[in-house]
Scaffold this active site. Structure first.
Site, PDB file in Angstrom:
ATOM      1  N   ASP A 154       0.906  -1.350   0.116  1.00  0.00           N
ATOM      2  CA  ASP A 154      -0.050   0.011   0.033  1.00  0.00           C
ATOM      3  C   ASP A 154       0.765   1.432   0.046  1.00  0.00           C
ATOM      4  OD1 ASP A 154      -2.546   1.280   0.059  1.00  0.00           O
ATOM      5  OD2 ASP A 154      -2.127   1.820   2.322  1.00  0.00           O
ATOM      6  N   SER A 186      -7.264   5.856  -0.179  1.00  0.00           N
ATOM      7  CA  SER A 186      -7.399   4.463  -0.877  1.00  0.00           C
ATOM      8  C   SER A 186      -8.884   3.928  -0.478  1.00  0.00           C
ATOM      9  CB  SER A 186      -6.460   3.301  -0.165  1.00  0.00           C
ATOM     10  OG  SER A 186      -5.179   3.638   0.043  1.00  0.00           O
ATOM     11  N   GLN A 219      -5.461  -1.350  -6.716  1.00  0.00           N
ATOM     12  CA  GLN A 219      -5.985  -0.419  -5.866  1.00  0.00           C
ATOM     13  C   GLN A 219      -6.468   0.766  -6.730  1.00  0.00           C
ATOM     14  OE1 GLN A 219      -4.345   2.636  -2.634  1.00  0.00           O
ATOM     15  NE2 GLN A 219      -4.162   0.558  -1.883  1.00  0.00           N
TER      16      GLN A 219
END
Length: 289
Positions: free
Chosen positions: A202, A226, A276
């Site tokens: 991430d 996110s 993502q």
């Protein structure tokens, strides 16, 4: 890395009531919000606690629902959705103050034989030793976020081309690569390495969106978050050895952007894939076109 491993060492708070409930601390963050990779990794650890050790995770899909408070613990509730002959499925809900901050579903599989292939790792990228570390890039920048990125993260992160912390140099391309490696040696527990890889996945996955438009992290008024995160583990690996994270953004629009990534070992083995979508808002988008 000791701090990360402590964060991933969840407490079984549901044992007395025979429930799959776990509690974990939050890492300090400069803006007071829980790092998304942290809650992803913790949610995976909670699910791993309910699955036989011979069934490693092979995929995870999570939605970030609310920003987490880095000053508060997080509670993880696991639902044992399915246990089949080869696969197990778990849903983890992460809560703070009684409200969900992340919902994740993960699938686990006993090792099996089958057809195998993979795409090749890019061969024209510099070695990690030839690139500056984040500490090198941000040395002397007196800001809480810069100090945190430079010296308080558990992973050594090195960009190719140059990082976009303060500005964006070179071509405005929706592509980049990042070398990353944990500081210090981890145990031989591969579940620990899988969770740590989810954590590190991430870090920079949305950066190709910013790079394509010349937007640095330090851009005034930038808001980025996110929205969801998907990850597939293809092969076992160690996060305390150099891994190459190749990233690109195929599209952005409507205040959102999509990025995908592939993670290779240094010798070219594809170990994981990531996707993502994130919210990306800037005060005047036209000024970055």
């Amino acid at each position: 890395m000791d701090g990360l491993l402590s964060t991933l060492d969840l407490t079984d708070t549901g044992a007395r009531t025979n429930e799959d409930i776990f509690t974990g601390p939050s890492q300090w963050a400069p803006m007071g919000r829980v790092f998304g990779g942290q809650v992803l990794a913790q949610s995976l650890v909670a699910a791993q606690r309910t699955v036989p050790s011979d069934r490693p995770v092979h995929s995870m899909h999570g939605y970030f629902l609310r920003p987490g408070d880095a000053s508060e613990n997080i509670t993880f509730s696991v639902d044992r959705i399915h246990d089949g002959r080869s696969f197990s499925t778990r849903r983890t809900q992460a809560y703070q103050a009684g409200k969900p901050i992340l919902s994740m579903i993960a699938s686990f599989q006993e090792p099996d034989d089958g057809v195998a292939h993979q795409i090749e790792m890019p061969s024209d990228l510099p070695d990690p030793e030839s690139l500056p570390s984040t500490a090198d890039v941000l040395a002397g920048v007196d800001h809480p976020a810069a100090r945190h990125w430079a010296s308080q993260r558990p992973f050594d992160v090195r960009h190719s081309p140059s990082p976009i912390y303060l500005d964006v140099t070179g071509d405005r391309s929706p592509h980049q690569a990042v070398w990353m490696r944990a500081f210090g040696r981890l145990s031989d527990d591969l579940n620990q390495h899988r969770a740590a890889l989810a954590y590190a996945s991430d870090y920079s996955i949305l950066e190709p969106i910013l790079r394509a438009h010349g937007i640095a992290w330090a851009t005034p008024g930038l808001k980025i978050a996110s929205l969801d995160h998907a990850m597939w583990w293809h092969r076992d690996t160690r996060v305390d050895e150099w891994l190459l994270y190749v990233q690109e953004s195929p599209t952005a629009g409507g205040g959102r952007g999509l990025s995908t990534g592939r993670i290779f070992t240094r010798d070219g083995v594809l170990v994981a894939s990531v996707a993502q979508e994130g919210m990306v808002r800037v005060p005047d988008p036209s000024s970055f076109d």
